[in-house]
Structures are given as structure tokens and as C-alpha cells.
Design a protein around this motif. Sequence first.
Motif, PDB file in Angstrom:
ATOM      1  N   ARG A   7       0.876  -1.084   0.126  1.00  0.00           N
ATOM      2  CA  ARG A   7      -0.104   0.026  -0.114  1.00  0.00           C
ATOM      3  C   ARG A   7       0.753   1.272  -0.044  1.00  0.00           C
ATOM      4  O   ARG A   7       1.945   1.260   0.545  1.00  0.00           O
ATOM      5  N   ALA A   8       0.203   2.211  -0.400  1.00  0.00           N
ATOM      6  CA  ALA A   8       1.055   3.626  -0.530  1.00  0.00           C
ATOM      7  C   ALA A   8       1.290   4.112   0.758  1.00  0.00           C
ATOM      8  O   ALA A   8       0.487   4.020   1.541  1.00  0.00           O
ATOM      9  N   LEU A  36      -8.130  -4.710  -4.454  1.00  0.00           N
ATOM     10  CA  LEU A  36      -7.386  -3.173  -4.979  1.00  0.00           C
ATOM     11  C   LEU A  36      -7.839  -1.995  -4.254  1.00  0.00           C
ATOM     12  O   LEU A  36      -7.208  -1.422  -3.877  1.00  0.00           O
ATOM     13  N   LEU A  37      -9.242  -1.908  -4.087  1.00  0.00           N
ATOM     14  CA  LEU A  37      -9.793  -0.880  -3.404  1.00  0.00           C
ATOM     15  C   LEU A  37      -9.646  -0.965  -1.984  1.00  0.00           C
ATOM     16  O   LEU A  37      -9.106   0.381  -1.458  1.00  0.00           O
ATOM     17  N   LEU A  78      -6.483  -2.110  -0.772  1.00  0.00           N
ATOM     18  CA  LEU A  78      -5.314  -1.626  -0.636  1.00  0.00           C
ATOM     19  C   LEU A  78      -5.255  -0.267  -0.749  1.00  0.00           C
ATOM     20  O   LEU A  78      -4.368   0.427   0.035  1.00  0.00           O
ATOM     21  N   GLN A  79      -5.969   0.529  -1.627  1.00  0.00           N
ATOM     22  CA  GLN A  79      -6.013   1.831  -1.868  1.00  0.00           C
ATOM     23  C   GLN A  79      -6.541   2.604  -0.785  1.00  0.00           C
ATOM     24  O   GLN A  79      -5.843   3.666  -0.416  1.00  0.00           O
ATOM     25  N   GLY A  80      -7.437   2.011  -0.264  1.00  0.00           N
ATOM     26  CA  GLY A  80      -7.831   2.607   1.121  1.00  0.00           C
ATOM     27  C   GLY A  80      -7.138   2.571   2.731  1.00  0.00           C
ATOM     28  O   GLY A  80      -7.530   2.838   3.418  1.00  0.00           O
ATOM     29  N   TYR A 134      -4.355  -4.642 -12.567  1.00  0.00           N
ATOM     30  CA  TYR A 134      -4.867  -4.230 -11.466  1.00  0.00           C
ATOM     31  C   TYR A 134      -3.600  -3.886 -10.521  1.00  0.00           C
ATOM     32  O   TYR A 134      -3.316  -2.647  -9.932  1.00  0.00           O
ATOM     33  N   ALA A 174      -2.691   0.091  -9.290  1.00  0.00           N
ATOM     34  CA  ALA A 174      -2.306   0.492  -7.840  1.00  0.00           C
ATOM     35  C   ALA A 174      -1.131   1.145  -7.702  1.00  0.00           C
ATOM     36  O   ALA A 174      -0.927   2.187  -7.157  1.00  0.00           O
ATOM     37  N   ASN A 192       0.099   3.146 -10.318  1.00  0.00           N
ATOM     38  CA  ASN A 192      -0.038   4.361 -10.542  1.00  0.00           C
ATOM     39  C   ASN A 192      -0.732   5.314  -9.566  1.00  0.00           C
ATOM     40  O   ASN A 192      -0.675   6.558  -9.677  1.00  0.00           O
ATOM     41  N   ALA A 193      -1.439   4.819  -8.559  1.00  0.00           N
ATOM     42  CA  ALA A 193      -2.115   5.595  -7.304  1.00  0.00           C
ATOM     43  C   ALA A 193      -1.058   5.736  -6.344  1.00  0.00           C
ATOM     44  O   ALA A 193      -1.625   6.016  -5.339  1.00  0.00           O
ATOM     45  N   SER A 239       0.985   2.896  -4.735  1.00  0.00           N
ATOM     46  CA  SER A 239       1.657   1.645  -4.210  1.00  0.00           C
ATOM     47  C   SER A 239       2.804   1.304  -5.031  1.00  0.00           C
ATOM     48  O   SER A 239       3.192   1.901  -5.897  1.00  0.00           O
TER      49      SER A 239
END
Length: 337
Positions: free
Chosen positions: A117-118, A171-172, A174-176, A188, A192, A194-195, A197
Motif C-alpha cells: 500500500r501507498a 485493489l480498493l 489496498l488503496q484505502g 490491477y 495500484a 499508478n496511485a 503503491s
Amino acid sequence: MKRTVLPFCLIIIVLLMSCGHKKRTSQKPLKPLEVGVMATMDGLPFLVAADKGIYDSLGLKVNFTIFLNETDRDASFETNKLDGIVTDYTSAAVLQSKGIPLRSVMQNNAYLCLVIRAGSKINSINQLKDINFCTSRNSFSEYATEFVLRKAGIPLEMVNEPEINQIPLRLLMLQGGQIDATFLPDPYASIAMNAGSHSLITTGDLNINQSTTIFSRKTLAKKSESVKALIQGYNLAIDYLFSHPKSDWGNVLTNQLKVPENVIGLIALPSYRHAQVPNLGEVNKAIAWLKSKKMVKDGYTGTELVDSSYIENDNNPIQVREKIKKILKRHARRKYQ
């Protein structure tokens, strides 16, 4: 003399033409196939073959159903709604151990990325402790998760493994920030990253490949030639992918795999190869892992899981390129008629 030679020649020509016509029409039409693929890169060559008219040129009609989770895909196969599916050796072995007659006919090429995760400070597999490491049960992602934890020397009880089969949901989450890590397939993984991660390692780096295509034994008995044509189209599509820019086939990513336009350029093609014989080493490792998890009975051997008879030697590269050109020309003519 000349009057007798000419009719004789015409008779010979007519006979030859009629023989050739019989040879073409005597071939039985290929029976259509229903095939399930995940919305991931291991099914891309099949989808490209359909989109570019390769299967049309081979006389094969294929209806592809795209799934977002393994549970729905496997259920459709179990209930005979699909002739075959692109899956993995672990899932195939579980299905067969339940008494479902099937065969793995080829190995596909795909990879999973271990995505963090980011904002996480995890930069090594040795740091994968006391985290939420999301998996999908009985699948390649769970297999890869435990593989990498063993490689890092981390006991499974030191990691919380929530099970989420829906890839978009993983994916959602992880992003959250609800999970810390998960194995994701492309596209996917690229979405991720690109956002924000980052990818720690891939299954390619770990030298494991579990991707395969299976068919029911009923389909293989009744539609054998169709399965061979499906594989031939797959091989031609791989040659097409590596000989054409992404702009020529990126529409498949956006239209069928629902990849955002701004991510297409980030996606790397797997190391696609023409269809290979299923890897018995990978099959045996998968079965051993399933037995250790009590997912299959100890008596299950998987001896009839693989059928290698559908894989033929690769065509001459020059002949392949010429065949692709002819296919594309025919497809273009039909498209604009």
C-alpha cells in the motif's frame, strides 16, 4: 490431334478442381467454445485473437466470459456453463479432486505482483510481519503469498491473511489502507502503482508460474479440433502482440479488461510464449501445497490432471507473420463491408 488434346486437358483441370473442392467441404465445421477468463493478462492473447479476427479466420467461434473472481469462474465451469477456463494448477487440482472430470491442456504465461500500500515503509520481504496480507482462497495468490513468506522465513501465524476473492475489491482495500499487501495480477497491479503503491517482488522473480487452461473431458472428447484451433489462435495472437504497437491492440485492454486510458502505457506484457505443455513440476508443487493445507485428500495424486497432446511444435516464424498479415487483411475487409 489438337482437337482431342484440349478437351482432355480440360477434363483433368475440372477433376482436379472438384477434388480440391471436396477436400475443403469434407472438413467438418468447428464446434463453438465457451471459455472463461479472468480480467487479467493471462487471458489477453485469447481476447486479442478474437478481437483481431484470428479465430474467425480459423473457422472457430469462441464466446469469452470475463470474470472478476475465481469463485464465480469455477462455479460456471462446475455447472457446465463453460467448456474451459483460464485458471491455475491449484484451482484445477481442487476442482478435479471434487470429482469434476477435466484436463489441463496448456500452460499460460502471467505474473502476480506483490503490491504494498501507498505510504508503507515495507521495502523487503523480510518486513512482511504483523500485517494484513490479503489473499484469495485456493488460488495462485494464496500459493504465492505462502511461498514468499516461507522464503522470508516468516511463520504464517505472524501474518493476518484476510480472504477476498474479488480482485477489484482487493485493489480498493489496498488503496484505502485497509490491507497492507496483496498479490495482484496486471492490469490491477499497474493501477495500484499508478496511485502510489509499489511492487516488492513478482512471481516471475520467484520463478513460479501456476497459470493454465483447462477443459472438461466432455469438451475434449466432442470438440477436440476446436480446442486445437483455440490454441493455434492463441499462438498467432502472441506473435501479433509482439509485432504490433500497443496502440493496435490497446482497445482490448480498455474495452474488455476495463483498463483506464492513463494506465495502459504502464502495463508490461508478460513473457508470453507459444502454448507450452503443462509444467508437471509446478503441478506437483501445487498438489503438495494443497495437501499440506488439507484442501485435497492425501490420496489425490493428480496423475490425470495433464493432457499434453494438444501442444504442437511452433510454426516457422516467417509463415506465422504471413498468416497474421492475411488474417488482418481478411478481418479488415469484413469489418468495412
